[in-house]
Design a protein around this motif. Structure first.
Motif, short mmCIF file in Angstrom:
data_model
loop_
_atom_site.label_atom_id
_atom_site.label_comp_id
_atom_site.label_asym_id
_atom_site.label_seq_id
_atom_site.Cartn_x
_atom_site.Cartn_y
_atom_site.Cartn_z
N ASP A 7 0.75 -1.07 -0.33
CA ASP A 7 -0.47 0.08 0.12
C ASP A 7 1.46 1.51 -0.15
O ASP A 7 0.36 2.90 -0.53
N THR A 8 2.36 1.03 0.80
CA THR A 8 2.35 2.22 0.77
C THR A 8 3.00 3.05 -0.44
O THR A 8 3.95 2.06 -1.35
N GLY A 9 3.42 4.34 -0.86
CA GLY A 9 3.60 4.56 -1.84
C GLY A 9 4.88 5.59 -1.54
O GLY A 9 4.33 7.07 -0.54
N ALA A 10 6.27 5.29 -1.43
CA ALA A 10 6.94 6.66 -0.33
C ALA A 10 7.61 7.65 -1.71
O ALA A 10 8.21 7.87 -2.81
N TYR A 11 6.28 8.30 -2.07
CA TYR A 11 6.50 9.44 -2.59
C TYR A 11 5.62 11.00 -2.03
O TYR A 11 4.51 11.07 -1.56
N HIS A 12 6.11 12.08 -1.89
CA HIS A 12 5.23 12.97 -1.31
C HIS A 12 5.52 13.91 -2.09
O HIS A 12 6.44 14.49 -2.52
N GLU A 13 3.87 14.73 -2.20
CA GLU A 13 4.56 15.96 -3.42
C GLU A 13 3.46 16.89 -2.41
O GLU A 13 2.40 16.94 -1.40
N PRO A 14 4.52 18.17 -2.43
CA PRO A 14 4.09 18.96 -1.24
C PRO A 14 2.98 19.82 -1.43
O PRO A 14 2.46 20.98 -0.33
N GLY A 15 2.52 20.12 -3.01
CA GLY A 15 1.56 21.16 -3.26
C GLY A 15 2.29 22.30 -3.49
O GLY A 15 3.48 22.38 -4.55
N ALA A 16 1.56 23.13 -3.39
CA ALA A 16 1.56 24.35 -3.69
C ALA A 16 2.62 24.91 -3.06
O ALA A 16 3.48 26.11 -3.03
N ILE A 17 2.56 24.68 -1.73
CA ILE A 17 4.27 25.54 -0.80
C ILE A 17 5.17 24.87 -1.06
O ILE A 17 6.57 24.98 -0.60
N GLY A 18 5.59 24.16 -2.52
CA GLY A 18 6.54 23.66 -2.82
C GLY A 18 7.81 24.42 -3.46
O GLY A 18 8.42 24.49 -3.26
N ILE A 19 6.48 25.18 -3.89
CA ILE A 19 7.51 26.15 -5.32
C ILE A 19 8.29 27.42 -3.53
O ILE A 19 9.96 27.53 -3.91
N LEU A 20 8.60 27.26 -2.15
CA LEU A 20 8.71 28.30 -1.62
C LEU A 20 10.05 26.99 -1.08
O LEU A 20 11.04 27.73 -1.23
N PHE A 21 9.71 25.90 -1.21
CA PHE A 21 10.93 24.58 -0.15
C PHE A 21 11.74 25.00 -1.86
O PHE A 21 13.23 24.91 -1.58
N LYS A 22 11.25 24.95 -2.89
CA LYS A 22 12.41 25.64 -4.16
C LYS A 22 13.41 26.68 -4.49
O LYS A 22 14.76 26.27 -4.42
N ILE A 23 12.58 27.25 -3.52
CA ILE A 23 13.53 28.78 -3.11
C ILE A 23 14.33 28.66 -2.12
O ILE A 23 15.16 29.42 -2.53
N VAL A 24 13.48 27.93 -1.51
CA VAL A 24 15.02 28.02 -0.31
C VAL A 24 16.34 27.54 -0.57
O VAL A 24 16.63 27.60 -0.60
N HIS A 25 15.49 25.77 -1.75
CA HIS A 25 16.92 25.09 -2.05
C HIS A 25 18.01 26.33 -3.04
O HIS A 25 19.19 25.37 -2.84
N ALA A 26 16.75 26.98 -3.67
CA ALA A 26 18.19 27.62 -4.04
C ALA A 26 19.02 27.74 -3.64
O ALA A 26 20.34 28.97 -4.29
N PHE A 27 18.55 28.73 -2.88
CA PHE A 27 19.34 29.68 -1.82
C PHE A 27 19.87 28.91 -1.27
O PHE A 27 21.79 29.51 -0.86
N LEU A 28 19.76 27.56 -0.09
CA LEU A 28 21.32 26.49 -0.01
C LEU A 28 21.91 26.56 -1.24
O LEU A 28 23.33 26.93 -0.16
N TYR A 29 21.79 26.36 -2.04
CA TYR A 29 22.78 26.35 -3.28
C TYR A 29 23.76 27.37 -3.36
O TYR A 29 24.51 26.76 -3.07
N LEU A 30 22.84 28.69 -3.06
CA LEU A 30 23.99 29.93 -2.55
C LEU A 30 24.81 29.71 -1.78
O LEU A 30 26.86 30.52 -2.04
N VAL A 31 24.57 28.96 -0.65
CA VAL A 31 24.91 29.07 0.90
C VAL A 31 26.46 28.39 0.75
O VAL A 31 27.08 28.47 0.75
N GLN A 32 25.66 27.46 -0.01
CA GLN A 32 26.54 25.96 0.33
C GLN A 32 26.94 25.50 -1.58
O GLN A 32 25.76 24.45 -1.70
N PRO A 33 27.47 26.21 -2.40
CA PRO A 33 27.37 25.92 -4.05
C PRO A 33 28.26 23.78 -4.03
O PRO A 33 28.85 23.62 -5.44
#
Length: 776
Positions: A7-33
């Motif tokens: 039954d388990t589907g090991a996948y998570h779709e964050p929804g609309a807030i996923g856009i914010l997550f991607k922005i934070v990931h981009a900022f972390l890449y600038l901090v730690q490339p």
């Protein structure tokens, strides 16, 4: 191999807030490339020093950012303290005097605009709304995590419970292969196929003859008894019809012609076929039964094979019983049940602590909102209450209140900003490193490569996982390979390289059985000298069968009667015609009596004529079969006797050699069956039995979903929003302090006179009674 659906589907779709997550990931890449550090040395001590250097290089972005945050934490309260002390000394804008400038309106508008923009950024763009959304998202995911946890436990239980059934299924399929081999062994195509029994198909003809004679005997008896009953019933019907037609009602003019027609047709109510004169076939049947007492199909003895097949099955069953599968599964099931109970017991506590966390984060957001409220109220009151015609000392109450709100916002900014920054730095260092050190390496599997680095987790073990499972660290078993194989739903035997514990290739090595079988076949001693395929009595019985009298049966007499109809007239047609003529008569007793006779005739047809017709059909088939058999009977018997004589000659001379040769040919087929079986078992164990997808799902759920998607992404978005708000509080403080001068009521002001007064634009203190700090 039967497999369950998980039954388990090991996948998570964050929804609309996923856009914010991607922005934070981009900022972390600038901090730690920098790329994820991977050690290559095999020496533990060199590796330890290398990792310290790599860690400093890898963490340089976080170190610099954390240092800036600490600087913010230390300096902002100190600056706020100095700022307050400075204003208390009527400096740093603390004096309640405002110099008049020509561009004052422009400056006021610019300061108000900048403060509004800074407040808007704090509130919406990278501010408190982001922090609140991340805080609420984490709480929502924690509340829904119980369903995902239960799903993983359910899949693990299915995995454990299904594994023994899959192993039993593999073992049971050996019986299918063995049954196929034994079926060929017992078939006529193995026992010297084409040499001895190919000619013995006369047995089928004898059995068919016996069945046909039995059918003829039974059918004739049924037809004789049935025709006698039918004749009696038809005679009764004719008699009753004659009595009815003798009624006076038939003398009437309207009924006379109809009654005469019916009376003339009564002669048709009679049987047509007469089976009483047919001769019996009991004597022929008795002779055929005597012939069948000889068992011609068991004349050849079986060779040795079955015991070998049974020994292979016994070895496979014994090996599966030797494996501690049940004990391991029982222990794992007990541990799994205990873990599930532990999670169920402590999950309410997790939800309770998450509520406290949510409340604390909400309070931090409210601190920022409180500052924003003061700034927005200051802007609102200051803008609405500002009168450009009023002097700084005569400004209205609303405008002055707006300035006071702005300064209150500045004061709370100094009070709260360092607290906010402490939380930001702690969550930034924690959440950012989890993202860069765990989540990203887990996604591209670099994390497993680090764990698989020789001598990292244990300075004495080259492969840590192999050392734990097999107590042999030299086995090439890595975390990355196990995870990848389980992700592809391969069997746990392949994923964990369990051949180092028990090797199925040795068990399923069919060559050791084939060698044993070949050796035994070579030494088979077959003595067929005492075998007599068909003695003189048997030959005499066969000759008796050929002269059993079947060819003397009067087939034409049988066929002549069979081709006749049971009755001279179709009783259904006669009944329908009788009923139609009864309808032509006047209504009354005569009409009803004739219709009653018509129904009786229909009943006779259904109950007696139809069974007789079926018996005649069976008799027809049997007679025709006997007719065909009798025409070739003598030739077949002679061929059988010739074949038996040839087979007896072969047995007496070289039968043993023929049997060994045929057995070797047969063993190639048998070995092919078991080679297919062993290959299928190996492939099934490697790819299907105990497919470890649930284990990969547990890892994905724990790391990718819970740690990374639920916690790390939410925490990182929270500190990103809160940190952005804290940073933009600095320009907001500057603009609020500057803007408050234009809204607050001043104690003194600049007054411009004519230039000829020589006052340079200031009222003199002694002339106006106003304290002027410029002249003091």
């Amino acid at each position: 191999v039967p497999a369950k659906t998980y039954d388990t589907g090991a996948y998570h779709e964050p929804g609309a807030i996923g856009i914010l997550f991607k922005i934070v990931h981009a900022f972390l890449y600038l901090v730690q490339p920098n790329s994820f550090p991977q050690g290559k040395q095999t020496n533990y001590f060199c590796l330890k020093y290398r990792y310290v250097i790599d860690a400093i290089y890898y963490e340089i972005g976080f170190i610099v950012s954390a240092a800036l945050g600490l600087l913010f934490i230390l300096l902002l309260p100190l600056v706020g303290l100095c700022f307050c002390m400075c204003r208390c000394c009527d400096n740093c804008g603390g004096e309640m005097h405002q110099r008049q400038k020509k561009n004052a309106d422009c400056q006021r508008s610019c300061f108000a605009t900048f403060l509004f923009v800074a407040s808007l950024i704090i509130r919406q763009v990278v501010g408190v709304l982001w922090a609140y959304a991340a805080n609420q998202h984490l709480t929502n995911q924690v509340r829904g995590a119980k369903k995902l946890v239960n799903s993983n436990f359910k899949d693990l239980k299915i995995f454990l419970n299904d594994t023994p059934a899959q192993i039993d299924y593999l073992v049971s399929q050996y019986n299918t292969t063995k049954d196929k081999a034994l079926s060929d062994l017992n078939s006529k195509y193995f026992y010297l196929k084409g040499r001895f029994l190919k000619k013995f198909h006369i047995l089928a003809a004898i059995r068919e003859t016996k069945e046909a004679l039995e059918n003829v005997s039974v059918s004739v008896e049924v037809l004789q008894e049935g025709t006698e009953r039918l004749h009696a019933n038809l005679t009764d019907v004719k008699m009753h019809l004659s009595n009815t037609l003798s009624d006076s009602a038939c003398n009437a003019a309207q009924a006379a012609s109809t009654c005469n027609i019916i009376r003339n047709s009564l002669s048709q109510l009679n049987i047509n076929a007469n089976f009483s004169g047919l001769p019996g076939v009991n004597s022929q049947l008795a002779k055929v039964n005597d012939v069948l007492k000889i068992d011609l199909s068991s004349l050849v003895q079986k060779v040795y094979i079955k015991s070998v097949l049974e020994s292979i099955g016994s070895n496979i069953t014994a090996f599966t019983q030797m494996l501690p599968v049940q004990k391991i599964i029982a222990d794992l099931m007990a541990y799994l049940t205990q873990s599930e109970a532990y999670v169920q017991d402590y999950f309410p506590l997790v939800e309770q602590y998450d509520f406290y966390r949510w409340l604390g984060c909400l309070i931090l957001c409210c601190m920022v909102v409180l500052i924003l409220v003061f700034y927005y109220l200051g802007l609102l009151c200051g803008t609405c209450g500002y009168d450009k015609h009023a002097s700084p000392t005569t400004r209205g109450c609303i405008s002055n209140t707006g300035g006071n709100f702005l300064m209150a916002g500045v004061g709370f900014s100094f009070l709260f900003s360092w607290v906010l920054m402490i939380v930001v730095v702690l969550t930034f260092v924690t959440g950012g490193n989890v993202e860069k050190l765990v989540c990203e390496p887990f996604e591209d599997k670099n994390l497993f490569k680090i764990l698989d680095t020789p001598y990292l987790l244990n300075q004495h073990w080259k492969n840590y996982l192999a050392g734990v499972i097999f107590k042999n660290p030299n086995v090439n078993l890595t975390f990355e390979k196990v995870y990848s194989d389980c992700k592809e739903n391969k069997g746990i035997y392949t994923s964990l390289h369990l051949e180092h514990l028990f090797n199925i290739n040795e068990l399923l090595n069919i060559s050791m059985y084939t060698e044993d079988i070949a050796l035994r076949i070579e030494h088979i001693q077959i003595n067929l000298s005492k075998i007599i395929l068909l003695d003189e009595i048997g030959k005499e019985n066969l000759l008796n069968f050929s002269s059993s009298g079947i060819d003397g049966i009067d087939f034409s007499a049988y066929l002549a009667e069979i081709n006749k109809s049971v009755t001279k007239v179709d009783l259904l047609s006669f009944a329908n015609d009788l009923e139609a003529r009864a309808d032509q008569l006047p209504k009354g007793a005569l009409e009803n009596a004739l219709k009653g006779h018509a129904n009786n005739i229909r009943v006779i047809h259904n109950q007696q004529v139809v069974p007789l017709e079926q018996a005649m059909s069976t008799l027809n088939q049997s007679i025709r079969l006997l007719k065909r058999t009798s025409s070739e009977l003598m030739l077949k018997v002679k061929n059988v006797i010739s074949a038996v004589n040839a087979a007896q000659n072969l047995i007496n001379n070289n039968a043993s050699q023929v049997i060994v040769q045929e057995t070797k040919k047969y063993m190639d087929t048998i070995i092919g069956y078991f080679e297919q079986y062993t290959e299928w078992v190996k492939e099934s164990i490697a790819m299907e039995v105990a497919a470890c997808k649930p284990i990969a799902n547990v890892i994905d759920t724990a790391v990718d979903i819970f740690l990374c998607s639920y916690i790390a992404d939410s925490v990182n978005t929270f500190w990103f929003g809160l940190g952005g708000s804290s940073v933009f509080l600095i320009p907001a403080i500057i603009f609020a302090v500057k803007l408050s001068k234009y809204y607050r009521r001043m104690d003194t002001e600049d007054v411009y006179d004519d230039t000829e007064n020589g006052n340079n634009g200031y009222h003199k203190e002694h002339l106006y009674g106003i304290h002027n700090p410029v002249f003091t």
